[in-house]
Design an enzyme around this catalytic site. Sequence first.
Site, PDB file in Angstrom:
ATOM      1  N   TYR A 144       0.825  -1.205   0.000  1.00 16.23           N
ATOM      2  CA  TYR A 144       0.000   0.000   0.000  1.00 16.23           C
ATOM      3  C   TYR A 144       0.859   1.255   0.000  1.00 16.23           C
ATOM      4  O   TYR A 144       1.782   1.407   0.800  1.00 16.23           O
ATOM      5  CB  TYR A 144      -0.915   0.025   1.231  1.00 16.23           C
ATOM      6  CG  TYR A 144      -1.746   1.287   1.345  1.00 16.23           C
ATOM      7  CD1 TYR A 144      -2.848   1.479   0.524  1.00 16.23           C
ATOM      8  CD2 TYR A 144      -1.395   2.304   2.228  1.00 16.23           C
ATOM      9  CE1 TYR A 144      -3.603   2.644   0.604  1.00 16.23           C
ATOM     10  CE2 TYR A 144      -2.138   3.474   2.322  1.00 16.23           C
ATOM     11  CZ  TYR A 144      -3.242   3.640   1.499  1.00 16.23           C
ATOM     12  OH  TYR A 144      -3.971   4.787   1.559  1.00 16.23           O
TER      13      TYR A 144
ATOM     14  N   HIS B  72      -4.820  16.125  -3.275  1.00 13.17           N
ATOM     15  CA  HIS B  72      -5.170  16.262  -1.862  1.00 13.17           C
ATOM     16  C   HIS B  72      -5.030  17.696  -1.355  1.00 13.17           C
ATOM     17  O   HIS B  72      -5.524  18.008  -0.264  1.00 13.17           O
ATOM     18  CB  HIS B  72      -4.308  15.318  -1.012  1.00 13.17           C
ATOM     19  CG  HIS B  72      -4.746  13.881  -1.090  1.00 13.17           C
ATOM     20  ND1 HIS B  72      -4.974  13.229  -2.282  1.00 13.17           N
ATOM     21  CD2 HIS B  72      -5.007  12.966  -0.117  1.00 13.17           C
ATOM     22  CE1 HIS B  72      -5.340  11.988  -2.048  1.00 13.17           C
ATOM     23  NE2 HIS B  72      -5.379  11.793  -0.738  1.00 13.17           N
TER      24      HIS B  72
ATOM     25  N   ASN C 260       0.445  11.923   5.579  1.00  9.09           N
ATOM     26  CA  ASN C 260      -0.307  10.991   6.403  1.00  9.09           C
ATOM     27  C   ASN C 260       0.088  11.143   7.864  1.00  9.09           C
ATOM     28  O   ASN C 260       0.835  10.346   8.417  1.00  9.09           O
ATOM     29  CB  ASN C 260      -0.044   9.552   5.926  1.00  9.09           C
ATOM     30  CG  ASN C 260      -1.298   8.710   5.985  1.00  9.09           C
ATOM     31  OD1 ASN C 260      -1.989   8.695   6.990  1.00  9.09           O
ATOM     32  ND2 ASN C 260      -1.590   8.023   4.890  1.00  9.09           N
TER      33      ASN C 260
ATOM     34  N   TYR D  82     -20.648  31.479  44.938  1.00 10.81           N
ATOM     35  CA  TYR D  82     -19.876  30.396  44.323  1.00 10.81           C
ATOM     36  C   TYR D  82     -18.784  30.905  43.389  1.00 10.81           C
ATOM     37  O   TYR D  82     -17.682  30.364  43.344  1.00 10.81           O
ATOM     38  CB  TYR D  82     -20.805  29.480  43.521  1.00 10.81           C
ATOM     39  CG  TYR D  82     -21.628  28.505  44.327  1.00 10.81           C
ATOM     40  CD1 TYR D  82     -21.724  28.598  45.712  1.00 10.81           C
ATOM     41  CD2 TYR D  82     -22.306  27.467  43.686  1.00 10.81           C
ATOM     42  CE1 TYR D  82     -22.492  27.703  46.435  1.00 10.81           C
ATOM     43  CE2 TYR D  82     -23.079  26.567  44.402  1.00 10.81           C
ATOM     44  CZ  TYR D  82     -23.168  26.683  45.779  1.00 10.81           C
ATOM     45  OH  TYR D  82     -23.929  25.791  46.481  1.00 10.81           O
TER      46      TYR D  82
ATOM     47  N   ARG E 228     -16.023  31.873  45.867  1.00  3.45           N
ATOM     48  CA  ARG E 228     -15.539  30.832  46.767  1.00  3.45           C
ATOM     49  C   ARG E 228     -15.066  29.583  46.010  1.00  3.45           C
ATOM     50  O   ARG E 228     -14.157  28.880  46.465  1.00  3.45           O
ATOM     51  CB  ARG E 228     -16.683  30.466  47.724  1.00  3.45           C
ATOM     52  CG  ARG E 228     -16.342  29.462  48.778  1.00  3.45           C
ATOM     53  CD  ARG E 228     -17.412  29.361  49.871  1.00  3.45           C
ATOM     54  NE  ARG E 228     -18.731  29.785  49.494  1.00  3.45           N
ATOM     55  CZ  ARG E 228     -19.824  29.002  49.547  1.00  3.45           C
ATOM     56  NH1 ARG E 228     -19.713  27.747  49.940  1.00  3.45           N
ATOM     57  NH2 ARG E 228     -21.005  29.488  49.225  1.00  3.45           N
TER      58      ARG E 228
ATOM     59  N   PHE F  16      -2.529   7.114  12.190  1.00  2.27           N
ATOM     60  CA  PHE F  16      -2.815   8.472  11.722  1.00  2.27           C
ATOM     61  C   PHE F  16      -4.139   9.004  12.266  1.00  2.27           C
ATOM     62  O   PHE F  16      -4.457  10.177  12.101  1.00  2.27           O
ATOM     63  CB  PHE F  16      -2.888   8.491  10.192  1.00  2.27           C
ATOM     64  CG  PHE F  16      -3.768   7.398   9.648  1.00  2.27           C
ATOM     65  CD1 PHE F  16      -5.147   7.459   9.760  1.00  2.27           C
ATOM     66  CD2 PHE F  16      -3.213   6.280   9.061  1.00  2.27           C
ATOM     67  CE1 PHE F  16      -5.959   6.444   9.292  1.00  2.27           C
ATOM     68  CE2 PHE F  16      -4.021   5.255   8.584  1.00  2.27           C
ATOM     69  CZ  PHE F  16      -5.397   5.339   8.699  1.00  2.27           C
TER      70      PHE F  16
ATOM     71  N   GLU G 185     -12.584   4.976   4.430  1.00  2.00           N
ATOM     72  CA  GLU G 185     -12.281   5.770   5.621  1.00  2.00           C
ATOM     73  C   GLU G 185     -13.618   6.150   6.265  1.00  2.00           C
ATOM     74  O   GLU G 185     -14.110   7.273   6.121  1.00  2.00           O
ATOM     75  CB  GLU G 185     -11.445   6.984   5.220  1.00  2.00           C
ATOM     76  CG  GLU G 185     -10.106   6.546   4.619  1.00  2.00           C
ATOM     77  CD  GLU G 185      -9.323   7.661   3.960  1.00  2.00           C
ATOM     78  OE1 GLU G 185      -9.766   8.821   4.044  1.00  2.00           O
ATOM     79  OE2 GLU G 185      -8.280   7.369   3.356  1.00  2.00           O
TER      80      GLU G 185
END
Length: 512
Positions: free
Chosen positions: A54, A84, A197, A283, A286, A331, A417
């Site tokens: 791959y 990409h 990646n 509050y 404190r 990744f 994916e």
Amino acid sequence: MTTVTIQPTGISADDVLAVARGTAKVVLDPATIEAMATSRAIVDGIESSGRPVYGVSTGFGALANTFIAPERRAELQHALIRSHAAGVGAPMPREVVRAMMLLRVRSLALGRSGVRPLVAEALVDLLNHDITPWVPEHGSLGASGDLAPLAHCALVLLGEGWVLGPAGERQDAADALTAAGLKPIELAAKEGLALINGTDGMLGMLLLAIHDAAHLFAMADVTAALAIEAMLGSERPFLPELHAIRPHPGQAASAANIHRLLQDSRVMDSHRDDLAHAVQDAYSMRCAPQVAGAARDTLDFVRTVAGRELVSVVDNPVVLPDGRVESTGNFHGAPLGFAADFLAIAAAEVGAIAERRVDRLLDVTRSRELPAFLSPDAGVNSGLMIAQYTAAGIVAENRRLAAPASVDSLPTSGMQEDHVSMGWAAAKKLRTVLDNLTSLLAVELLAGVRGLQLRAPLEPSPAGRAAVAALGGAAGEPGPDVFLAPVMEAARAVVAGPELRAVIEREVGPLG
């Protein structure tokens, strides 16, 4: 100027800050170059063997089963980067892009990505020549890492794409490389994939956020103490023995800070023995250490996660020393996405409780005899009324931003994916929450300073005196209304900068 040396064991968070925000130069240790060369030799052997692996001899994502002929594998890597680099939107800040590039060099330097040393050297050249790729804000889903942002960085190595100009404008990368005397590189098998990646964008933003949050959480103790002092609050809830019985470390540290900041104050002395004084403070006064302390403990958890990621091999596939090339899921940005979302929640609450103290300071029915909206002549003048409106609006935005990004997921790449982390979005909105927190603490600083001024002639604590001195030039003395936006900007600068904390620590000792 400092030098950051990339070792085959990685780098530190301080290294990332020095390069992202400073002028540090980057060099590759000879051992790093050797580790990358050894890893590359394994990839070269796979190429010659003809085995389908791959990203080396196959396509990507849903095209993982598509065999790529040897003569087209370099073309494959270039096509990967171009396709990409598909982000849109405004450019990410220079510091984020520089952190991202340095972290990608770090990952390649670990010797598990199978790239030639010249690929890492090319990224180092961009950093050292202050060439910052134009990286659009939208495009990453946080798996497979920060693909689009890293592709926009890698595209510049090819002499393509865009870079940030001196004034933030967009320039052609080819022109920037030529001006710097640099040449584009040609990618070999696996190298394009190794450049994109990773979780480097998420991690870079998270490391910057950790640094900023640590400072802001300390400043939150300072502004809380100022507000409590101005409202004639009690120091007793911050006694160490009360926090020893609930041993959360962040809570104890925050309480110790506030208690120390309230000492040596004539304002506090004025009501310490007053039997008519309130038995319990609200509050928001404190419980300041319980909220800010929990945020500190959250920050410690996030720092641990980021530290683990800094020594992690984040790539796919990875090249193991025994010659195997294995696909991983390293990744995936879930660890960073969860951490960023958690810290955003904590930071949003630190701001929310600060705004509640501001509201009390401005309310004549609750501020213990301070004038309405901290104006000596309320009615004609509105004092800090609208500053609190601004703070309330920011709190509302932070609550929206505190909704976790990491519970969302949209499948991509033909369902290959099918679960993504949204870690980029989580880290990006965390930075917005922290920027908003700076503004909220600035409003509390301004209100606290004005309240202490109105307690005159009683002298405030050393922290109070330092705050009045730091902001007095912009805020002036209590009186008629002024154009408030510049005063609030000045207060932001005081909160964000190191000077006020440094002055206070010289007076009271280091803050925890």
